[in-house]
Scaffold this motif. Structure first.
Motif, mmCIF file in Angstrom:
data_model
loop_
_atom_site.group_PDB
_atom_site.id
_atom_site.type_symbol
_atom_site.label_atom_id
_atom_site.label_comp_id
_atom_site.label_asym_id
_atom_site.label_seq_id
_atom_site.Cartn_x
_atom_site.Cartn_y
_atom_site.Cartn_z
ATOM 1 N N ASP A 173 -6.819 -2.290 -2.185
ATOM 2 C CA ASP A 173 -7.115 -3.152 -0.822
ATOM 3 C C ASP A 173 -8.545 -3.869 -1.071
ATOM 4 N N ARG A 231 0.770 -1.250 -0.062
ATOM 5 C CA ARG A 231 -0.047 -0.047 0.043
ATOM 6 C C ARG A 231 0.780 1.272 0.025
ATOM 7 N N ALA A 245 -5.346 3.366 -3.864
ATOM 8 C CA ALA A 245 -4.844 2.397 -2.803
ATOM 9 C C ALA A 245 -5.818 1.576 -2.268
#
Length: 238
Positions: free
Chosen positions: A104, A73, A100
């Motif tokens: 995820d 990340r 990001a």
């Protein structure tokens, strides 16, 4: 227009029992942020869609020239901040500000879908009592504890595993990246705090994804077990 959630769509149509859903062979790739080289499985591939938006290609299957970022990340955030994608693609591109978080979410969804598949294959039991009962002649591939479960409950489960298996307990992966409500949906049950996943192709597919998600988040929630350890592949007795 290319939908940035395309990789998740692929996840629904692909065989999630595959241990690796992205290339693990071939030439090394170079991270556009760190300039360090690594295998494709250690990086995330990005392409540019027809609308000039940067799209994460988690399965490395989308057409077009790719740019690679270390699968963490912090490195994705740095790529956005430093405008690394513009330099890599040598053109103006649209980078989603939540890129990001998007990655995820895609990784998380992919892992939970794989867990659901393992459950349908009869490789998962849930509940502290059933988890403890599954440990013995058969060694689980992974123990799952809900991220929002109590610390005391996790401690008691760990103590039980140590009591039953001794040092061999270290060979079992621990996965703690999913909330109880997410486990409920994946397993079709309620109030899931603890679960065990037996060995098998579907189980290894889940573990591959869980490990990658944990690495992306920068934690050690998915403790690595030997990737080719000998684990009995019959379903856990429910």
């Amino acid at each position: 227009m290319t939908d940035a959630t395309t990789p998740a769509g692929d996840a629904e149509s692909d065989d999630l029992s595959d241990a690796v859903a992205f290339p693990d062979e071939g030439p090394e790739r170079t991270c556009i942020v760190t300039r360090s080289k690594g295998s494709p499985e250690a990086l995330i591939r990005f392409v540019v869609g027809p609308d000039r938006s940067v799209v994460p290609d988690l399965r490395c299957r989308l057409p077009g020239r790719g740019a690679w970022v270390t699968a963490e990340r912090s490195k994705v955030l740095e790529a956005v901040k430093r405008k690394s994608f513009k330099r890599a693609f040598k053109s103006e591109v649209e980078v989603p500000p939540t890129l990001a978080d998007m990655i995820d979410g895609l990784m998380e969804k992919d892992a939970l879908q794989a867990l659901s598949l393992a459950n349908k294959a009869g490789l998962v039991v849930a509940g502290a009592t059933k988890v403890e009962g599954s440990i013995g002649p058969k060694v689980p591939a992974a123990l799952i504890s809900a991220s929002d479960g109590s610390a005391d409950g996790i401690r008691k489960m760990e103590a039980a595993v140590r009591r039953l298996m001794g040092d061999e307990a270290d060979s079992i992966a621990r996965v703690r990246d999913f909330r109880s409500d997410q486990l409920d949906l994946a397993l079709g049950r309620t109030n899931v705090i603890h679960a065990a996943v037996a060995g098998g192709r579907a189980a290894e597919g889940f573990l591959t994804r869980a490990r990658r998600l944990a690495r992306y988040r920068g934690g050690s929630a998915a403790k690595a077990a030997a990737p080719h350890s000998t684990i009995e592949t019959r379903p856990i007795e429910d």
